[in-house]
Design a protein around this motif. Sequence first.
Motif, PDB file in Angstrom:
ATOM      1  N   LEU A  31      -3.381 -75.763  22.196  1.00 13.31           N
ATOM      2  CA  LEU A  31      -2.830 -76.943  22.857  1.00 13.31           C
ATOM      3  C   LEU A  31      -1.313 -76.823  22.879  1.00 13.31           C
ATOM      4  CD1 LEU A  31      -4.935 -79.874  21.359  1.00 13.31           C
ATOM      5  CD2 LEU A  31      -5.098 -78.900  23.647  1.00 13.31           C
ATOM      6  N   ILE A  32      -0.732 -77.024  24.046  1.00 12.28           N
ATOM      7  CA  ILE A  32       0.720 -77.045  24.191  1.00 12.28           C
ATOM      8  C   ILE A  32       1.083 -78.426  24.706  1.00 12.28           C
ATOM      9  CG2 ILE A  32       2.720 -76.070  25.373  1.00 12.28           C
ATOM     10  CD1 ILE A  32       1.260 -73.409  25.485  1.00 12.28           C
ATOM     11  N   ASP A  33       1.742 -79.214  23.868  1.00 13.87           N
ATOM     12  CA  ASP A  33       2.088 -80.597  24.195  1.00 13.87           C
ATOM     13  C   ASP A  33       0.866 -81.380  24.665  1.00 13.87           C
ATOM     14  OD1 ASP A  33       4.739 -80.198  23.500  1.00 13.87           O
ATOM     15  OD2 ASP A  33       5.316 -79.610  25.537  1.00 13.87           O
ATOM     16  N   GLY A  34      -0.259 -81.143  24.038  1.00 14.77           N
ATOM     17  CA  GLY A  34      -1.485 -81.852  24.354  1.00 14.77           C
ATOM     18  C   GLY A  34      -2.282 -81.281  25.513  1.00 14.77           C
ATOM     19  N   ALA A  35      -1.758 -80.297  26.186  1.00 14.71           N
ATOM     20  CA  ALA A  35      -2.461 -79.692  27.330  1.00 14.71           C
ATOM     21  C   ALA A  35      -3.177 -78.425  26.863  1.00 14.71           C
ATOM     22  CB  ALA A  35      -1.471 -79.353  28.434  1.00 14.71           C
ATOM     23  N   PRO A  36      -4.409 -78.197  27.344  1.00 14.79           N
ATOM     24  CA  PRO A  36      -5.109 -76.963  26.969  1.00 14.79           C
ATOM     25  C   PRO A  36      -4.412 -75.745  27.563  1.00 14.79           C
ATOM     26  CG  PRO A  36      -6.352 -78.164  28.633  1.00 14.79           C
ATOM     27  CD  PRO A  36      -5.187 -79.028  28.250  1.00 14.79           C
ATOM     28  N   ALA A  37      -4.301 -74.720  26.747  1.00 12.83           N
ATOM     29  CA  ALA A  37      -3.581 -73.512  27.178  1.00 12.83           C
ATOM     30  C   ALA A  37      -4.264 -72.283  26.592  1.00 12.83           C
ATOM     31  CB  ALA A  37      -2.131 -73.577  26.732  1.00 12.83           C
ATOM     32  N   ILE A  38      -3.854 -71.147  27.101  1.00 13.30           N
ATOM     33  CA  ILE A  38      -4.322 -69.847  26.613  1.00 13.30           C
ATOM     34  C   ILE A  38      -3.135 -69.137  25.965  1.00 13.30           C
ATOM     35  CG2 ILE A  38      -5.169 -67.561  27.312  1.00 13.30           C
ATOM     36  CD1 ILE A  38      -7.329 -69.587  27.603  1.00 13.30           C
ATOM     37  N   GLU A  39      -3.403 -68.519  24.820  1.00 14.13           N
ATOM     38  CA  GLU A  39      -2.385 -67.729  24.129  1.00 14.13           C
ATOM     39  C   GLU A  39      -2.911 -66.308  23.965  1.00 14.13           C
ATOM     40  OE1 GLU A  39       0.181 -68.600  20.293  1.00 14.13           O
ATOM     41  OE2 GLU A  39      -1.837 -67.910  19.749  1.00 14.13           O
ATOM     42  N   VAL A  40      -2.160 -65.350  24.464  1.00 10.94           N
ATOM     43  CA  VAL A  40      -2.482 -63.934  24.268  1.00 10.94           C
ATOM     44  C   VAL A  40      -1.466 -63.374  23.287  1.00 10.94           C
ATOM     45  CG1 VAL A  40      -2.640 -61.665  25.351  1.00 10.94           C
ATOM     46  CG2 VAL A  40      -3.485 -63.670  26.566  1.00 10.94           C
ATOM     47  N   THR A  41      -1.970 -62.797  22.199  1.00 13.57           N
ATOM     48  CA  THR A  41      -1.102 -62.259  21.152  1.00 13.57           C
ATOM     49  C   THR A  41      -1.333 -60.754  21.031  1.00 13.57           C
ATOM     50  OG1 THR A  41      -1.274 -64.335  19.943  1.00 13.57           O
ATOM     51  CG2 THR A  41      -0.449 -62.452  18.726  1.00 13.57           C
ATOM     52  N   ILE A  42      -0.238 -60.018  20.915  1.00 14.92           N
ATOM     53  CA  ILE A  42      -0.298 -58.573  20.704  1.00 14.92           C
ATOM     54  C   ILE A  42       0.365 -58.266  19.371  1.00 14.92           C
ATOM     55  CG2 ILE A  42       0.332 -56.298  21.569  1.00 14.92           C
ATOM     56  CD1 ILE A  42       0.666 -57.580  24.342  1.00 14.92           C
ATOM     57  N   HIS A  43      -0.364 -57.569  18.523  1.00 17.73           N
ATOM     58  CA  HIS A  43       0.202 -57.085  17.262  1.00 17.73           C
ATOM     59  C   HIS A  43       0.384 -55.575  17.417  1.00 17.73           C
ATOM     60  CE1 HIS A  43       1.064 -56.764  12.996  1.00 17.73           C
ATOM     61  NE2 HIS A  43       0.256 -55.701  12.984  1.00 17.73           N
ATOM     62  N   ALA A  44       1.607 -55.104  17.232  1.00 13.88           N
ATOM     63  CA  ALA A  44       1.890 -53.676  17.423  1.00 13.88           C
ATOM     64  C   ALA A  44       2.802 -53.172  16.315  1.00 13.88           C
ATOM     65  CB  ALA A  44       2.542 -53.446  18.780  1.00 13.88           C
ATOM     66  N   ARG A  45       2.753 -51.872  16.125  1.00 14.79           N
ATOM     67  CA  ARG A  45       3.634 -51.194  15.175  1.00 14.79           C
ATOM     68  C   ARG A  45       4.471 -50.185  15.951  1.00 14.79           C
ATOM     69  NH1 ARG A  45       0.884 -49.137   9.941  1.00 14.79           N
ATOM     70  NH2 ARG A  45       3.030 -48.578   9.847  1.00 14.79           N
ATOM     71  N   VAL A  46       5.788 -50.282  15.797  1.00 17.97           N
ATOM     72  CA  VAL A  46       6.700 -49.357  16.470  1.00 17.97           C
ATOM     73  C   VAL A  46       7.246 -48.395  15.413  1.00 17.97           C
ATOM     74  CG1 VAL A  46       8.768 -49.119  17.876  1.00 17.97           C
ATOM     75  CG2 VAL A  46       7.340 -51.158  18.110  1.00 17.97           C
ATOM     76  N   PRO A  47       6.816 -47.117  15.461  1.00 19.20           N
ATOM     77  CA  PRO A  47       7.288 -46.164  14.457  1.00 19.20           C
ATOM     78  C   PRO A  47       8.763 -45.816  14.651  1.00 19.20           C
ATOM     79  CG  PRO A  47       5.852 -45.079  16.041  1.00 19.20           C
ATOM     80  CD  PRO A  47       5.871 -46.535  16.392  1.00 19.20           C
ATOM     81  N   ALA A  48       9.363 -45.305  13.606  1.00 20.83           N
ATOM     82  CA  ALA A  48      10.776 -44.929  13.647  1.00 20.83           C
ATOM     83  C   ALA A  48      11.021 -43.914  14.758  1.00 20.83           C
ATOM     84  CB  ALA A  48      11.207 -44.357  12.299  1.00 20.83           C
ATOM     85  N   LEU A  49      11.877 -44.269  15.680  1.00 23.98           N
ATOM     86  CA  LEU A  49      12.247 -43.446  16.829  1.00 23.98           C
ATOM     87  C   LEU A  49      11.035 -42.989  17.637  1.00 23.98           C
ATOM     88  CD1 LEU A  49      15.121 -41.330  15.286  1.00 23.98           C
ATOM     89  CD2 LEU A  49      15.323 -43.321  16.746  1.00 23.98           C
ATOM     90  N   GLY A  50       9.932 -43.723  17.521  1.00 23.83           N
ATOM     91  CA  GLY A  50       8.732 -43.408  18.278  1.00 23.83           C
ATOM     92  C   GLY A  50       8.026 -42.155  17.801  1.00 23.83           C
ATOM     93  N   LEU A  51       8.455 -41.605  16.657  1.00 28.26           N
ATOM     94  CA  LEU A  51       7.915 -40.331  16.186  1.00 28.26           C
ATOM     95  C   LEU A  51       6.880 -40.481  15.089  1.00 28.26           C
ATOM     96  CD1 LEU A  51      11.288 -38.399  15.991  1.00 28.26           C
ATOM     97  CD2 LEU A  51       9.604 -38.309  17.803  1.00 28.26           C
ATOM     98  N   GLY A  52       7.001 -41.473  14.272  1.00 28.05           N
ATOM     99  CA  GLY A  52       6.121 -41.643  13.124  1.00 28.05           C
ATOM    100  C   GLY A  52       6.940 -42.109  11.949  1.00 28.05           C
ATOM    101  N   GLY A  53       6.309 -42.166  10.807  1.00 27.24           N
ATOM    102  CA  GLY A  53       7.020 -42.629   9.631  1.00 27.24           C
ATOM    103  C   GLY A  53       6.942 -44.133   9.509  1.00 27.24           C
ATOM    104  N   PRO A  54       7.907 -44.743   8.823  1.00 27.67           N
ATOM    105  CA  PRO A  54       7.854 -46.193   8.630  1.00 27.67           C
ATOM    106  C   PRO A  54       7.925 -46.913   9.974  1.00 27.67           C
ATOM    107  CG  PRO A  54       9.978 -45.310   7.939  1.00 27.67           C
ATOM    108  CD  PRO A  54       9.106 -44.143   8.263  1.00 27.67           C
ATOM    109  N   ALA A  55       7.151 -47.975  10.087  1.00 26.83           N
ATOM    110  CA  ALA A  55       7.058 -48.674  11.367  1.00 26.83           C
ATOM    111  C   ALA A  55       7.538 -50.110  11.236  1.00 26.83           C
ATOM    112  CB  ALA A  55       5.619 -48.656  11.870  1.00 26.83           C
ATOM    113  N   GLY A 107      20.329 -45.197  14.800  1.00 27.81           N
ATOM    114  CA  GLY A 107      20.060 -46.623  14.586  1.00 27.81           C
ATOM    115  C   GLY A 107      20.097 -47.403  15.888  1.00 27.81           C
ATOM    116  N   ILE A 108      21.052 -47.106  16.736  1.00 28.42           N
ATOM    117  CA  ILE A 108      21.153 -47.778  18.038  1.00 28.42           C
ATOM    118  C   ILE A 108      19.950 -47.425  18.907  1.00 28.42           C
ATOM    119  CG2 ILE A 108      22.484 -47.841  20.191  1.00 28.42           C
ATOM    120  CD1 ILE A 108      25.008 -47.552  18.399  1.00 28.42           C
ATOM    121  N   VAL A 109      19.535 -46.167  18.888  1.00 31.15           N
ATOM    122  CA  VAL A 109      18.355 -45.751  19.656  1.00 31.15           C
ATOM    123  C   VAL A 109      17.108 -46.468  19.144  1.00 31.15           C
ATOM    124  CG1 VAL A 109      16.847 -43.789  20.155  1.00 31.15           C
ATOM    125  CG2 VAL A 109      19.313 -43.537  20.360  1.00 31.15           C
ATOM    126  N   GLN A 110      16.970 -46.621  17.818  1.00 34.25           N
ATOM    127  CA  GLN A 110      15.811 -47.314  17.248  1.00 34.25           C
ATOM    128  C   GLN A 110      15.785 -48.779  17.671  1.00 34.25           C
ATOM    129  OE1 GLN A 110      13.182 -46.193  15.574  1.00 34.25           O
ATOM    130  NE2 GLN A 110      12.312 -48.221  15.367  1.00 34.25           N
TER     131      GLN A 110
END
Length: 130
Positions: free
Chosen positions: A92-116, A31-34
């Motif tokens: 817009l961030i506080d009225g100023a034009p801005a760029i937002e980069v979003t990353i959607h990722a799945r981290v599997p259990a212990l990096g091996l697979g299974g539930p993420a 659990g700590i490693v995960q």
Amino acid sequence: MLHRLRARSQRGAAVVDVVLVIVVLVPLVLGIVQVALVMFVRNTLAAAASEGARLAATADRGPGEGVALTREQVDQAISGRYAQDVTVRRVLIDGAPAIEVTIHARVPALGLGGPAIELDVAGHAIEERP
């Protein structure tokens, strides 16, 4: 004679004790490693998204270059599989034009697979004006 009988009845008790301790400790350590793996991936993705947003927000660069830099950094730091779903948009961030980069990722259990564990990480930067 009584001492010998006690010693014989205690035989194998150490094995049982070790098994009982291992049954508790192994899931705790895993659990700590995960948690450590998820935090490492999240922090790496956040740093890459922020760098990508900063590049995309500069006056002479565009959103596509920000996404490319984000993917490159994630691929170099951990694995390209975490950089499959990278999006960029103007916000817009506080009225100023801005760029937002979003990353959607799945981290599997212990990096091996299974539930993420699903992660959505974003980086922001105010756009430079020419």
